[in-house]
Design an enzyme around this catalytic site. Structure first.
Site, PDB file in Angstrom:
ATOM      1  N   SER A  36       0.924  -1.353  -0.026  1.00 26.70           N
ATOM      2  CA  SER A  36      -0.122   0.008   0.008  1.00 26.70           C
ATOM      3  C   SER A  36       0.829   1.069  -0.022  1.00 26.70           C
ATOM      4  O   SER A  36       1.721   1.543  -0.756  1.00 26.70           O
ATOM      5  CB  SER A  36      -0.851  -0.089   1.194  1.00 26.70           C
ATOM      6  OG  SER A  36      -1.814   1.041   1.148  1.00 26.70           O
ATOM      7  N   ASP A  63      11.151   4.978  -9.440  1.00 26.89           N
ATOM      8  CA  ASP A  63      10.846   5.658 -10.960  1.00 26.89           C
ATOM      9  C   ASP A  63      11.664   6.968 -11.325  1.00 26.89           C
ATOM     10  O   ASP A  63      12.225   7.058 -12.237  1.00 26.89           O
ATOM     11  CB  ASP A  63       9.391   5.861 -11.218  1.00 26.89           C
ATOM     12  CG  ASP A  63       8.556   4.757 -11.663  1.00 26.89           C
ATOM     13  OD1 ASP A  63       9.137   3.725 -11.644  1.00 26.89           O
ATOM     14  OD2 ASP A  63       7.211   4.814 -11.752  1.00 26.89           O
ATOM     15  N   LYS A 100      -0.588  -4.282  -3.304  1.00 24.95           N
ATOM     16  CA  LYS A 100      -1.894  -3.493  -2.890  1.00 24.95           C
ATOM     17  C   LYS A 100      -1.917  -1.880  -3.451  1.00 24.95           C
ATOM     18  O   LYS A 100      -1.479  -1.185  -2.871  1.00 24.95           O
ATOM     19  CB  LYS A 100      -1.996  -3.597  -1.265  1.00 24.95           C
ATOM     20  CG  LYS A 100      -3.556  -3.284  -1.089  1.00 24.95           C
ATOM     21  CD  LYS A 100      -3.797  -2.031  -0.659  1.00 24.95           C
ATOM     22  CE  LYS A 100      -5.053  -1.511  -0.322  1.00 24.95           C
ATOM     23  NZ  LYS A 100      -5.351  -0.184   0.129  1.00 24.95           N
TER      24      LYS A 100
END
Length: 435
Positions: A301, A312, A326
């Site tokens: 999460s 990224d 999740k």
């Protein structure tokens, strides 16, 4: 941190009864996606009314309308996804209470799998962690009562109780035979951020879960590490292993502590207020220190938001094993009589547009969990400089004979292979960059 984070009405919650709630006012009920009222499904409503009437008339024991209707609502939500739920007043209060980092119970974050209650992760410094509960464990019985078929809220409610009261969990681990774990409930006071120096110039920052104040605690933790080190760090390990997630805006604030520009995360859903984008501001509490992030199957999460953003944006190297996967957002919608609806309203995406839902984050360097055993060398404690009549150093340097003394104090990386590998990588980066 910017006020924009305090105005967000979405809460990113792991679908567990002991998870965090939003630290902001609950969202208003969403309007229809196309702005028009959907026609009522009259045939299905007639069927529902007929079933309700038949149950009331023919069930073996009398059942009142309130019980039947609440069960119908719970059933409707439980079949949507593992994280949507109807919360009665007690469950709603528990969800709000846990955001503060203090709640009663065992300290286990749980989900569901094939009708069983599955451990996502134990929380540090709780009865569950002390008893050796591990991510992936299946809780098949609670005090002898099978959990098969129980809702997550029912299971969590039965694990809560008065501090000091005993409880027995029957666990199945890795497909093996069931075994009992006996614990005592406690008041769980969770400190979400912990810091320490692994050794000179190399810091360790662990986030156990994302609470309302976690972003501020991370900024304070970075400042404390610099103070303890008496100067800027050469490397930092950010430990998100077994972190079950929590509040969305806290995850954004933590990622922002390491990023100075660019997108952190965005969400997409059917309703207008589920379309959100979060970007970093120029402030840099981390001072661009090289970072290795540790993740594993218990990283979920909000912890995956931070991991994905730093990966990224090429701000950190991720090490460990694949995360939980999740990637959905839950909105807490208040209802009448102190009840609430926890409804999945959006998916979140990393800066590069990756949806982590049911896939997880793949680390840049895969390192499995292992034990570290220090072996004693046959030549330990005896060097060339100890030999009688040895030659002097060719450059005139001083001899370096064996130094007597006591063994160094144990450090976390001595028994944690993944942490040891992360520290070694940071040292290698420091050497290659000439720091």
């Amino acid at each position: 941190m910017s006020q924009r984070f305090r105005l967000i009405t979405l809460a990113l919650l792991l679908g567990v009864g002991a998870a965090q709630a939003a630290g902001t006012p609950p969202a208003a009920a969403p309007a229809a996606a196309n702005g028009k009222e959907a026609p009522l499904p009259l045939d299905e409503l007639r069927t529902f009314a007929e079933v309700l009437d038949r149950v009331k008339a023919a069930y073996v024991e009398p059942v009142d309308d309130k019980t039947l209707l609440e069960n119908a609502i719970k059933g409707m939500l439980s079949n949507l996804d593992p994280h949507s739920a109807y919360l009665d007043p007690e469950e709603f209060a528990d969800l709000q209470e846990s955001t503060s980092g203090e709640f009663g119970g065992l300290g286990i974050e749980v989900g569901t799998e094939d009708g069983f209650i599955k451990v996502i992760s134990p929380i540090d410094d709780t009865p569950a962690a002390a008893a050796g509960i591990q991510p992936g464990d299946l809780i098949v019985q609670i005090d002898g009562k099978p959990t098969k078929g129980q809702s997550m809220n029912e299971a969590v409610d039965s694990m809560r109780g008065k501090a000091g009261s005993p409880i027995t969990l029957t666990i199945v681990r890795g497909g093996g035979k069931p075994f009992d774990v006996r614990l005592k409930r406690a008041i769980i006071k969770v400190k979400s951020v912990k810091t320490q120096l692994l050794e000179s110039n190399y810091g360790y920052l662990r986030i156990t879960q994302f609470q309302v104040n976690t972003g501020d605690e991370v900024v304070k933790g970075l400042a404390q590490l610099k103070k303890d080190n008496k100067g800027k760090l050469k490397g930092l390990v950010l430990d998100l292993r077994n972190n079950p997630g929590g509040v969305l805006q806290s995850a954004v604030e933590v990622a922002d502590a390491f990023l100075t520009k660019g997108l952190i995360v965005y969400t997409k859903g059917r309703i207008a207020n589920s379309e959100l984008r979060f970007s970093a501001d120029p402030a840099d509490p981390s001072e661009n220190v090289p970072v290795v992030v540790l993740i594993n199957g218990g990283t979920a999460s909000a912890a995956e938001i931070v991991s994905g953003a730093l990966q990224d944006q090429k701000r950190a190297i991720l090490m460990g094993t694949d995360s939980f996967g999740k990637g959905s957002v839950q909105t807490v919608l208040p209802l009448n009589n102190d009840r609430a609806l926890k409804l999945t309203t959006a998916l979140y995406y990393t800066p590069n547009g990756r949806s982590i839902q049911a896939q997880g984050i793949v680390p840049d360097i895969k390192v499995e969990r292992a034990k570290v055993t220090r072996e004693q060398s046959d030549f330990e404690g005896f060097k060339e400089a100890d030999l009688q009549g040895h030659l002097a150093n060719g450059n005139g340097g001083k001899d370096r004979p064996t130094q007597p003394g006591k063994a160094p104090e144990a450090a976390p990386q001595d028994s944690d292979f993944q942490l040891s590998q992360a520290l070694s990588l940071l040292k290698g980066l420091s050497v290659s960059r000439g720091n």
